[in-house]
Design an enzyme around this catalytic site. Structure first.
Site, PDB file in Angstrom:
ATOM      1  N   CYS A   1      61.636  24.393  49.793  1.00  0.00           N
ATOM      2  CA  CYS A   1      60.443  25.141  50.198  1.00  0.00           C
ATOM      3  C   CYS A   1      60.406  26.528  49.591  1.00  0.00           C
ATOM      4  O   CYS A   1      59.416  26.939  48.983  1.00  0.00           O
ATOM      5  CB  CYS A   1      60.377  25.226  51.721  1.00  0.00           C
ATOM      6  SG  CYS A   1      59.004  26.224  52.323  1.00  0.00           S
TER       7      CYS A   1
ATOM      8  N   CYS B   1      57.018  25.009  48.748  1.00  0.00           N
ATOM      9  CA  CYS B   1      55.903  25.629  49.465  1.00  0.00           C
ATOM     10  C   CYS B   1      55.558  27.035  48.998  1.00  0.00           C
ATOM     11  O   CYS B   1      54.392  27.335  48.717  1.00  0.00           O
ATOM     12  CB  CYS B   1      56.215  25.698  50.960  1.00  0.00           C
ATOM     13  SG  CYS B   1      57.045  24.268  51.649  1.00  0.00           S
TER      14      CYS B   1
ATOM     15  N   LYS C   1      54.657  27.471  45.210  1.00  0.00           N
ATOM     16  CA  LYS C   1      53.452  26.655  45.045  1.00  0.00           C
ATOM     17  C   LYS C   1      52.229  27.362  45.586  1.00  0.00           C
ATOM     18  O   LYS C   1      51.184  27.443  44.931  1.00  0.00           O
ATOM     19  CB  LYS C   1      53.661  25.309  45.751  1.00  0.00           C
ATOM     20  CG  LYS C   1      52.487  24.336  45.721  1.00  0.00           C
ATOM     21  CD  LYS C   1      51.596  24.459  46.934  1.00  0.00           C
ATOM     22  CE  LYS C   1      52.253  24.204  48.246  1.00  0.00           C
ATOM     23  NZ  LYS C   1      52.574  22.825  48.518  1.00  0.00           N
TER      24      LYS C   1
ATOM     25  N   TYR D   1      51.012  14.356  46.745  1.00  0.00           N
ATOM     26  CA  TYR D   1      50.507  15.714  46.929  1.00  0.00           C
ATOM     27  C   TYR D   1      50.992  16.678  45.853  1.00  0.00           C
ATOM     28  O   TYR D   1      50.271  17.607  45.463  1.00  0.00           O
ATOM     29  CB  TYR D   1      50.843  16.224  48.330  1.00  0.00           C
ATOM     30  CG  TYR D   1      52.291  16.521  48.597  1.00  0.00           C
ATOM     31  CD1 TYR D   1      52.793  17.816  48.444  1.00  0.00           C
ATOM     32  CD2 TYR D   1      53.168  15.533  49.026  1.00  0.00           C
ATOM     33  CE1 TYR D   1      54.124  18.104  48.693  1.00  0.00           C
ATOM     34  CE2 TYR D   1      54.500  15.814  49.275  1.00  0.00           C
ATOM     35  CZ  TYR D   1      54.973  17.104  49.103  1.00  0.00           C
ATOM     36  OH  TYR D   1      56.290  17.378  49.340  1.00  0.00           O
TER      37      TYR D   1
ATOM     38  N   GLU E   1      48.355  18.743  43.688  1.00  0.00           N
ATOM     39  CA  GLU E   1      48.349  20.207  43.776  1.00  0.00           C
ATOM     40  C   GLU E   1      48.519  20.841  42.400  1.00  0.00           C
ATOM     41  O   GLU E   1      47.777  21.766  42.027  1.00  0.00           O
ATOM     42  CB  GLU E   1      49.454  20.669  44.721  1.00  0.00           C
ATOM     43  CG  GLU E   1      49.155  20.350  46.180  1.00  0.00           C
ATOM     44  CD  GLU E   1      50.289  20.699  47.118  1.00  0.00           C
ATOM     45  OE1 GLU E   1      50.023  20.885  48.315  1.00  0.00           O
ATOM     46  OE2 GLU E   1      51.457  20.786  46.652  1.00  0.00           O
TER      47      GLU E   1
ATOM     48  N   HIS F   1      28.905  30.268  63.671  1.00  0.00           N
ATOM     49  CA  HIS F   1      27.973  30.047  62.561  1.00  0.00           C
ATOM     50  C   HIS F   1      27.808  31.315  61.734  1.00  0.00           C
ATOM     51  O   HIS F   1      27.740  32.409  62.297  1.00  0.00           O
ATOM     52  CB  HIS F   1      26.611  29.615  63.130  1.00  0.00           C
ATOM     53  CG  HIS F   1      25.590  29.322  62.086  1.00  0.00           C
ATOM     54  ND1 HIS F   1      25.646  28.184  61.310  1.00  0.00           N
ATOM     55  CD2 HIS F   1      24.489  30.011  61.680  1.00  0.00           C
ATOM     56  CE1 HIS F   1      24.613  28.188  60.477  1.00  0.00           C
ATOM     57  NE2 HIS F   1      23.903  29.293  60.681  1.00  0.00           N
TER      58      HIS F   1
ATOM     59  N   GLU G   1      32.524  24.819  61.950  1.00  0.00           N
ATOM     60  CA  GLU G   1      31.554  24.469  62.992  1.00  0.00           C
ATOM     61  C   GLU G   1      31.112  23.009  62.892  1.00  0.00           C
ATOM     62  O   GLU G   1      30.659  22.412  63.876  1.00  0.00           O
ATOM     63  CB  GLU G   1      30.340  25.388  62.932  1.00  0.00           C
ATOM     64  CG  GLU G   1      29.444  25.180  61.720  1.00  0.00           C
ATOM     65  CD  GLU G   1      28.213  26.075  61.754  1.00  0.00           C
ATOM     66  OE1 GLU G   1      27.476  26.027  62.769  1.00  0.00           O
ATOM     67  OE2 GLU G   1      27.988  26.818  60.787  1.00  0.00           O
TER      68      GLU G   1
END
Length: 469
Positions: A46, A51, A54, A187, A191, A458, A463
């Site tokens: 990581c 992570c 990245k 992934y 990515e 909003h 939403e």
């Protein structure tokens, strides 16, 4: 020369996220005598090649896209020089080094003895640690945790595969490739492809089937393919690679492949990146010496309490392969230390692997928690689930030209008369930040009625999740 001898309550082999979290919890909270061993850099995948670097690179790619988008908002932005990959890498590396140092200081502050070396089990309660200078340390430990993680896989059967790099090697690149090929549909491949394309690299991605992220909901799979094709990523579907050749004079690569259209080759490649999966880091760990069981992929087998089949030896994180996410390893590591050293009141402590949210930092982001539609139909039957979904253009894109507008896609999967939300899948801007809050709602057992009762904010993308019809 005889090895140095040490004893401890808890020996943690592996200085990644899970191992560090477990070691620190055991020492600081419960006063256990803990030794942590790491052969490479503290922080594991990581921090060093996952992570953190990245997401820093993803941020740079997002800024590049925002600079291009600025024109639609009336800004006259002129980029006087190309993206300075070298300067960026230097700053990124410095940030990672700082995190390595922070982890080392944290271990010291929490009373954990840190040894940089490679550990091998030599008995059910014994390990031999070899330091880089050849010194050996024999450790007798009451309990041992194996948290050694994994490493990227490179295909052994493709001639010339060694001319490519893996995902670790991506972070070592000194120059930005002008033309790149990635192989993989998970992934990591998704990515990297999104980041490189956004930064201006001609990006090709080779997949065995016709979609990415095949463990995700079908809406996500279709949406990512559609968005990547829209932004100009070259997707080679249903492809099989046959060989890789390198021009020794120029260093350029040629990739030979076949797909549904026949035979093909991709020339003038600066870089080939293999992103076809990860292999558990167990070589030389001595699992066979003590009889720790592994599955067919080489991953260590554990029960729901992180117990291996050998008493007082435990394992967690990527090396067991349940859910290969950093926060999962951290949570499992802390729960394990709670159970082992926290006393009677915590002796049943374990991590609940249900409803763990995950995000893919693609362009745009993907967020997912709970069951896919296919999984829900299989578990509950089609007649007992109800699907709410929408696709929309986020406000950010409203004033852009049609070809520059990204499309967001959201889906709720509800089950039973109460319409309990058992799956939530989103693709679009800020999905990572949005999912964290909605993940709490699903952990609390939220229903569609609960979602509907929340007044919308909003204008936001989020939403849409509380206004679905």
């Amino acid at each position: 020369m005889r090895p140095i001898s040490k004893e401890c309550d808890f020996l943690v082999i592996g200085g990644g996220s899970g191992g560090l979290a477990s070691a620190r919890r055991a020492s600081r909270w419960y006063g256990a005598e803990v030794i942590a061993v790491e052969a490479k850099r503290l922080g594991g995948t990581c921090v060093n090649v996952g992570c953190i670097p990245k997401k820093i690179t993803w941020n740079a790619a997002s800024l590049a896209q925002n600079i291009r988008d600025a024109k639609a908002y009336g800004f006259s932005v002129e980029q006087r020089a190309p993206f300075d990959w070298g300067a960026f890498k230097k700053k990124r590396d410095a940030n990672i080094k700082n995190l390595n140092d922070i982890h080392e200081r944290s271990l010291k502050n929490d009373g954990v003895e840190y040894i940089q070396g490679r550990a091998c089990l030599i008995g059910k309660n014994e390990s031999m640690i070899k330091l880089h200078d050849g010194t050996e340390i024999k450790v007798n430990a009451k309990k041992i945790l194996l948290a050694t993680g994994g490493h990227p896989t490179v295909p052994p059967s493709i001639p010339g595969a060694e001319h490519g790099i893996n995902s670790d090697g991506f972070f070592e690149l000194e120059h930005q490739p002008k033309k790149v090929a990635l192989v993989g549909a998970g992934y990591i491949a998704v990515e990297f492809a999104g980041m490189l394309n956004a930064l201006g690299t001609e990006t090709h991605i080779f997949i065995r089937h016709d979609k990415f992220l095949r463990t995700f909901d079908e809406m996500i799979q279709d949406g990512i393919v559609s968005e990547y094709e829209r932004v100009g990523i070259h997707i080679h579907k249903n492809s099989t690679l046959s060989r890789v050749e390198k021009d020794e004079k120029t260093g350029k690569l040629t990739l030979y492949y076949s797909d549904s259209t026949g035979q093909g080759k991709l020339e003038d490649l600066d870089t080939l990146i293999w992103a076809i999966g990860r292999t558990p880091e167990v070589e030389g760990l001595g699992l066979d010496v003590v009889g720790v069981k592994q599955n067919e992929r080489g991953q260590i087998i554990t029960d729901e309490y992180q117990n291996t089949n050998v008493e007082n030896i435990y394992s967690l994180g990527d090396v067991v392969g349940k859910i290969e996410l950093t926060p999962v390893a951290i949570a499992a590591g802390r729960k394990l230390s709670d159970r082992l050293f926290g006393g009677e009141q915590l002796n049943a402590s374990k991590l609940n692997y249900d409803l763990i949210p995950s995000v893919v930092f693609a362009h745009p982001e993907v967020g997912s928690i709970g069951l896919t539609q296919e999984e829900a139909e299989k578990k509950y039957g089609r007649d007992d689930i109800k699907i709410y979904k929408t696709s929309f253009t986020a406000t950010y894109y409203n004033i852009m030209d049609k070809e520059d507008k990204g499309l967001s896609r959201y889906k709720l999967i509800c089950q039973g008369k109460d319409e309990k939300v058992v799956g939530l899948h989103i693709l679009g801007l800020a999905s990572g930040e949005i999912l964290q809050g909605f993940g709490v709602a699903l952990k609390m057992g939220a229903t569609k009625k609960d979602f509907d009762s929340c007044v919308a904010i909003h204008p936001t993308s989020a939403e849409e999740l509380v206004t679905l019809k």
